[in-house]
Design an enzyme around this catalytic site. Structure first.
Site, mmCIF file in Angstrom:
data_model
loop_
_atom_site.group_PDB
_atom_site.id
_atom_site.type_symbol
_atom_site.label_atom_id
_atom_site.label_comp_id
_atom_site.label_asym_id
_atom_site.label_seq_id
_atom_site.Cartn_x
_atom_site.Cartn_y
_atom_site.Cartn_z
ATOM 1 N N HIS A 52 47.538 -6.254 1.984
ATOM 2 C CA HIS A 52 48.185 -6.319 0.664
ATOM 3 C C HIS A 52 47.624 -5.221 -0.252
ATOM 4 O O HIS A 52 48.372 -4.527 -0.934
ATOM 5 C CB HIS A 52 47.905 -7.674 -0.010
ATOM 6 C CG HIS A 52 48.553 -8.864 0.628
ATOM 7 N ND1 HIS A 52 47.837 -9.971 1.031
ATOM 8 C CD2 HIS A 52 49.858 -9.147 0.912
ATOM 9 C CE1 HIS A 52 48.668 -10.878 1.523
ATOM 10 N NE2 HIS A 52 49.893 -10.403 1.475
ATOM 11 N N LYS A 85 55.278 -21.962 1.475
ATOM 12 C CA LYS A 85 54.272 -21.903 2.547
ATOM 13 C C LYS A 85 53.124 -22.904 2.364
ATOM 14 O O LYS A 85 52.206 -22.917 3.179
ATOM 15 C CB LYS A 85 53.699 -20.489 2.624
ATOM 16 C CG LYS A 85 54.683 -19.474 3.184
ATOM 17 C CD LYS A 85 54.025 -18.134 3.335
ATOM 18 C CE LYS A 85 54.933 -17.115 3.991
ATOM 19 N NZ LYS A 85 54.327 -15.779 3.982
ATOM 20 N N ARG A 139 55.232 -4.808 8.164
ATOM 21 C CA ARG A 139 54.185 -4.552 9.162
ATOM 22 C C ARG A 139 54.778 -4.184 10.507
ATOM 23 O O ARG A 139 54.330 -3.278 11.183
ATOM 24 C CB ARG A 139 53.302 -5.794 9.336
ATOM 25 C CG ARG A 139 52.361 -6.030 8.197
ATOM 26 C CD ARG A 139 51.855 -7.432 8.194
ATOM 27 N NE ARG A 139 52.907 -8.360 7.848
ATOM 28 C CZ ARG A 139 52.716 -9.635 7.585
ATOM 29 N NH1 ARG A 139 51.508 -10.142 7.669
ATOM 30 N NH2 ARG A 139 53.713 -10.417 7.254
ATOM 31 N N SER A 151 47.732 -13.185 6.003
ATOM 32 C CA SER A 151 46.896 -14.210 5.360
ATOM 33 C C SER A 151 46.725 -15.403 6.295
ATOM 34 O O SER A 151 45.636 -15.968 6.398
ATOM 35 C CB SER A 151 47.545 -14.680 4.057
ATOM 36 O OG SER A 151 47.710 -13.607 3.176
HETATM 37 P P1 ADP Z 1 55.385 -14.099 1.223
HETATM 38 O O1 ADP Z 1 55.177 -15.574 1.311
HETATM 39 O O2 ADP Z 1 56.256 -13.706 0.063
HETATM 40 O O3 ADP Z 1 55.825 -13.451 2.506
HETATM 41 P P2 ADP Z 1 52.806 -12.827 1.674
HETATM 42 O O4 ADP Z 1 51.585 -12.883 0.786
HETATM 43 O O5 ADP Z 1 52.683 -13.362 3.046
HETATM 44 O O6 ADP Z 1 53.926 -13.551 0.835
HETATM 45 O O7 ADP Z 1 53.320 -11.334 1.778
HETATM 46 C C1 ADP Z 1 53.755 -10.607 0.654
HETATM 47 C C2 ADP Z 1 54.328 -9.282 1.110
HETATM 48 O O8 ADP Z 1 53.288 -8.476 1.654
HETATM 49 C C3 ADP Z 1 55.382 -9.392 2.210
HETATM 50 O O9 ADP Z 1 56.358 -8.390 2.011
HETATM 51 C C4 ADP Z 1 54.613 -9.127 3.488
HETATM 52 O O10 ADP Z 1 55.440 -8.570 4.500
HETATM 53 C C5 ADP Z 1 53.609 -8.104 2.975
HETATM 54 N N1 ADP Z 1 52.376 -8.094 3.758
HETATM 55 C C6 ADP Z 1 51.627 -9.134 4.149
HETATM 56 N N2 ADP Z 1 50.572 -8.726 4.866
HETATM 57 C C7 ADP Z 1 50.670 -7.366 4.947
HETATM 58 C C8 ADP Z 1 49.918 -6.336 5.593
HETATM 59 N N3 ADP Z 1 48.865 -6.604 6.340
HETATM 60 N N4 ADP Z 1 50.336 -5.069 5.451
HETATM 61 C C9 ADP Z 1 51.431 -4.787 4.718
HETATM 62 N N5 ADP Z 1 52.211 -5.687 4.109
HETATM 63 C C10 ADP Z 1 51.831 -6.967 4.230
#
Ligand code: ADP
Length: 163
Positions: free
Chosen positions: A18, A42, A91, A129
């Site tokens: 992130h 989630k 990703r 996460s």
């Molecule tokens: P959500 O529940 O909205 O998917 P997340 O916190 O899981 O929330 O992810 C938020 C955004 O960040 C999403 O677009 C996800 O694809 C992206 N994301 C999550 N982990 C990574 C990572 N390691 N690298 C790049 N983008 C990521």
């Protein structure tokens, strides 16, 4: 640089992946708002206050970023925040289908807001996460995936949950 972008997510917790996306975005946009979803489907393990606090600490050194929580429709929150762009991270191909659907839905809800995607550096492309939480629960090291403050918080939370 005149555009404000909003980066929404659950951030449960914020990972180095992130942060990598945020750092890239702050070089492209006037301002980046990290918007932590209060009512994520989630079922996050960290409260929204904690998730905001982690992001504030992890991103403290970056000037043109702010962190906030939101509930309700993202496009409405983006409008209230004067953001013209929704930013999401991609990703792998596996992210694409859900993100494509989300972008299409958000465009239908508000055609004036564009969704843009950024990809992280390769070493972050396998971090999520949920995997970080799972590794920590199973007693593995998460040092390479999250900020030290977040690592401590994960450990404390898991110890509290176990006792
Ligand atoms: P959500 O529940 O909205 O998917 P997340 O916190 O899981 O929330 O992810 C938020 C955004 O960040 C999403 O677009 C996800 O694809 C992206 N994301 C999550 N982990 C990574 C990572 N390691 N690298 C790049 N983008 C990521």
């Amino acid at each position: 640089m005149t555009i404000t972008a909003i980066y929404p997510g659950t951030f449960d917790p914020i990972t180095n992946g992130h942060s990598d996306i945020v750092k890239r975005a702050t070089k492209l946009f006037k301002h980046v708002i990290v918007a932590v979803a209060a009512n994520s489907s989630k079922k996050p393990i960290f409260s929204v206050e904690n998730r905001v606090e982690f992001a504030e600490i992890v991103l403290a050194d970056i000037k043109n970023v702010s962190i906030c929580s939101f509930d309700g429709l993202l496009v409405n929150f983006a409008l209230e925040s004067n953001a013209q762009v929704i930013l999401r991270g991609l990703r792998a191909v596996s992210d694409f289908e859900y993100e494509f659907q989300l972008a299409g839905m958000n465009r239908t809800l508000n055609p004036k807001i564009e969704t843009l995607f950024l990809t992280p550096a390769t070493q972050y492309s396998y971090i999520s996460s949920s995997l970080v939480r799972e590794i920590a629960i199973l007693g593995g090291q998460v040092d390479d995936f999250v900020h030290p403050y977040v690592k401590k918080a994960i450990e404390n939370t898991l110890i509290r949950k176990r006792n």
